[in-house]
Motif scaffolding. Sequence first.
Motif, PDB file in Angstrom:
ATOM      1  N   ALA A 258       0.830  -1.211   0.000  1.00 42.18           N
ATOM      2  CA  ALA A 258       0.000   0.000   0.000  1.00 42.18           C
ATOM      3  C   ALA A 258       0.862   1.258   0.000  1.00 42.18           C
ATOM      4  O   ALA A 258       0.600   2.206  -0.759  1.00 42.18           O
ATOM      5  CB  ALA A 258      -0.930  -0.006   1.213  1.00 42.18           C
ATOM      6  N   ASN A 259       1.902   1.268   0.824  1.00 42.08           N
ATOM      7  CA  ASN A 259       2.773   2.444   0.892  1.00 42.08           C
ATOM      8  C   ASN A 259       3.550   2.637  -0.409  1.00 42.08           C
ATOM      9  O   ASN A 259       3.786   3.774  -0.835  1.00 42.08           O
ATOM     10  CB  ASN A 259       3.735   2.317   2.073  1.00 42.08           C
ATOM     11  N   TYR A 260       3.936   1.534  -1.045  1.00 41.13           N
ATOM     12  CA  TYR A 260       4.621   1.649  -2.334  1.00 41.13           C
ATOM     13  C   TYR A 260       3.702   2.315  -3.359  1.00 41.13           C
ATOM     14  O   TYR A 260       4.131   3.199  -4.117  1.00 41.13           O
ATOM     15  CB  TYR A 260       5.058   0.271  -2.838  1.00 41.13           C
ATOM     16  N   LEU A 261       2.454   1.897  -3.400  1.00 41.52           N
ATOM     17  CA  LEU A 261       1.501   2.463  -4.356  1.00 41.52           C
ATOM     18  C   LEU A 261       1.313   3.958  -4.119  1.00 41.52           C
ATOM     19  O   LEU A 261       1.272   4.749  -5.072  1.00 41.52           O
ATOM     20  CB  LEU A 261       0.160   1.737  -4.242  1.00 41.52           C
ATOM     21  N   ILE A 262       1.197   4.345  -2.867  1.00 42.48           N
ATOM     22  CA  ILE A 262       0.989   5.757  -2.534  1.00 42.48           C
ATOM     23  C   ILE A 262       2.225   6.587  -2.872  1.00 42.48           C
ATOM     24  O   ILE A 262       2.134   7.662  -3.467  1.00 42.48           O
ATOM     25  CB  ILE A 262       0.629   5.912  -1.044  1.00 42.48           C
ATOM     26  N   ASN A 263       3.398   6.061  -2.509  1.00 43.45           N
ATOM     27  CA  ASN A 263       4.645   6.807  -2.729  1.00 43.45           C
ATOM     28  C   ASN A 263       5.000   6.923  -4.205  1.00 43.45           C
ATOM     29  O   ASN A 263       5.729   7.843  -4.604  1.00 43.45           O
ATOM     30  CB  ASN A 263       5.792   6.145  -1.966  1.00 43.45           C
ATOM     31  N   ASN A 264       4.525   5.989  -5.026  1.00 41.52           N
ATOM     32  CA  ASN A 264       4.852   6.002  -6.450  1.00 41.52           C
ATOM     33  C   ASN A 264       3.692   6.462  -7.317  1.00 41.52           C
ATOM     34  O   ASN A 264       3.734   6.298  -8.547  1.00 41.52           O
ATOM     35  CB  ASN A 264       5.328   4.616  -6.893  1.00 41.52           C
ATOM     36  N   ASN A 265       2.683   7.015  -6.696  1.00 42.33           N
ATOM     37  CA  ASN A 265       1.555   7.562  -7.445  1.00 42.33           C
ATOM     38  C   ASN A 265       2.012   8.794  -8.224  1.00 42.33           C
ATOM     39  O   ASN A 265       2.585   9.718  -7.656  1.00 42.33           O
ATOM     40  CB  ASN A 265       0.433   7.940  -6.470  1.00 42.33           C
ATOM     41  N   LYS A 266       1.798   8.785  -9.534  1.00 39.29           N
ATOM     42  CA  LYS A 266       2.213   9.891 -10.390  1.00 39.29           C
ATOM     43  C   LYS A 266       0.977  10.654 -10.864  1.00 39.29           C
ATOM     44  O   LYS A 266       0.241  10.182 -11.739  1.00 39.29           O
ATOM     45  CB  LYS A 266       2.977   9.364 -11.616  1.00 39.29           C
ATOM     46  N   GLU A 267       0.741  11.811 -10.286  1.00 40.94           N
ATOM     47  CA  GLU A 267      -0.410  12.598 -10.720  1.00 40.94           C
ATOM     48  C   GLU A 267      -0.209  13.091 -12.149  1.00 40.94           C
ATOM     49  O   GLU A 267       0.890  13.497 -12.528  1.00 40.94           O
ATOM     50  CB  GLU A 267      -0.635  13.776  -9.771  1.00 40.94           C
ATOM     51  N   GLU A 268      -1.273  13.045 -12.904  1.00 39.80           N
ATOM     52  CA  GLU A 268      -1.208  13.471 -14.301  1.00 39.80           C
ATOM     53  C   GLU A 268      -1.219  14.990 -14.396  1.00 39.80           C
ATOM     54  O   GLU A 268      -2.083  15.652 -13.814  1.00 39.80           O
ATOM     55  CB  GLU A 268      -2.381  12.888 -15.083  1.00 39.80           C
ATOM     56  N   ASN A 269      -0.250  15.526 -15.103  1.00 42.62           N
ATOM     57  CA  ASN A 269      -0.212  16.964 -15.344  1.00 42.62           C
ATOM     58  C   ASN A 269      -0.813  17.239 -16.720  1.00 42.62           C
ATOM     59  O   ASN A 269      -0.185  16.964 -17.749  1.00 42.62           O
ATOM     60  CB  ASN A 269       1.230  17.478 -15.277  1.00 42.62           C
ATOM     61  N   ILE A 270      -2.016  17.744 -16.715  1.00 47.46           N
ATOM     62  CA  ILE A 270      -2.745  17.939 -17.968  1.00 47.46           C
ATOM     63  C   ILE A 270      -2.462  19.333 -18.522  1.00 47.46           C
ATOM     64  O   ILE A 270      -2.567  20.330 -17.802  1.00 47.46           O
ATOM     65  CB  ILE A 270      -4.257  17.748 -17.741  1.00 47.46           C
ATOM     66  N   ASP A 271      -2.118  19.386 -19.786  1.00 45.72           N
ATOM     67  CA  ASP A 271      -1.898  20.658 -20.476  1.00 45.72           C
ATOM     68  C   ASP A 271      -3.254  21.149 -20.993  1.00 45.72           C
ATOM     69  O   ASP A 271      -3.671  20.810 -22.095  1.00 45.72           O
ATOM     70  CB  ASP A 271      -0.908  20.462 -21.626  1.00 45.72           C
ATOM     71  N   TYR A 272      -3.922  21.953 -20.177  1.00 45.03           N
ATOM     72  CA  TYR A 272      -5.263  22.408 -20.540  1.00 45.03           C
ATOM     73  C   TYR A 272      -5.234  23.405 -21.695  1.00 45.03           C
ATOM     74  O   TYR A 272      -6.223  23.512 -22.434  1.00 45.03           O
ATOM     75  CB  TYR A 272      -5.945  23.032 -19.321  1.00 45.03           C
TER      76      TYR A 272
END
Length: 278
Positions: free
Chosen positions: A226-240
């Motif tokens: 669970a901690n690995y998933l949270i720490n490696n979560n990559k939020e998407e940076n959308i070019d609006y």
Amino acid sequence: MSIFDKLLNKRTITNPIFLKEFEDNNKQLQDLNDLLEKVSSDKKNLINRDIFFIKQELYGEKNVYNELKNSFIPMLAVHDIRLEFNDYVAQYDFILITAKCIFVLKTKQLNGDIDITEDGDFVRIIKNKEGKFLRKQGMYNPISANERDAHILEEILHREKLLNSITLKPIVVISNPKAIINKSKCPENIKSNLYKYDQISTLIKKVLDDSKYANELSEKNMYEIANYLINNNKEENIDYISRYSLDKIETKNENLDKIRNLQLNNVEKHVDLNEKEI
């Protein structure tokens, strides 16, 4: 087993624990609402459309979240995880980590009536307001997409030595309570991986009671995953700017500033002319 061993193996996870909670107002929704205030063109309609779709998705995910929170199933859960692996990107609505199985949940609204054929094709039945049949419309198979993402997750966890013999089970969850899904003729792999959200707790409990899921993760291992998933979560940076083909974004304040600057320039020009006349 001695008393010491029993105490050592005593499990403390007795209910659902969300280590990454569901949020009604996620970052993408916040960004779009902020953008809406800055755009004064016909692009507002496109942004409002996307806001509507995101709210629909969040409404469905909240149905699933509430069902999981009240399931009394001992598990660790994370919501909205995005992982990058080699050239792949995988988006996960929910990942449920139990001692015997990891469930990869993809929530889908699937509005209207959906027939699933013997070949596994998803077909939407389009009706008018009176409920009369108009036409059939093919749609993509969400099962295949979720199976791909589950496979990516499995590869990642094996690579990180966080997973050995525990099974990953991909499930597509229909989050719309009004959706009608006809899967009487569909292949078994679809039938066993597609459920409405109010059935998900029963399904998970059934899997955990199955004797074939004999291997177990320790609670330490469950938390590591669970901690690995949270720490490696990559939020998407959308070019609006590119997404909506915006040349620039002007706020109301920026427009006011332009007006003030224009007025100030006119005043300065007027003063200059008066000075020259003197």
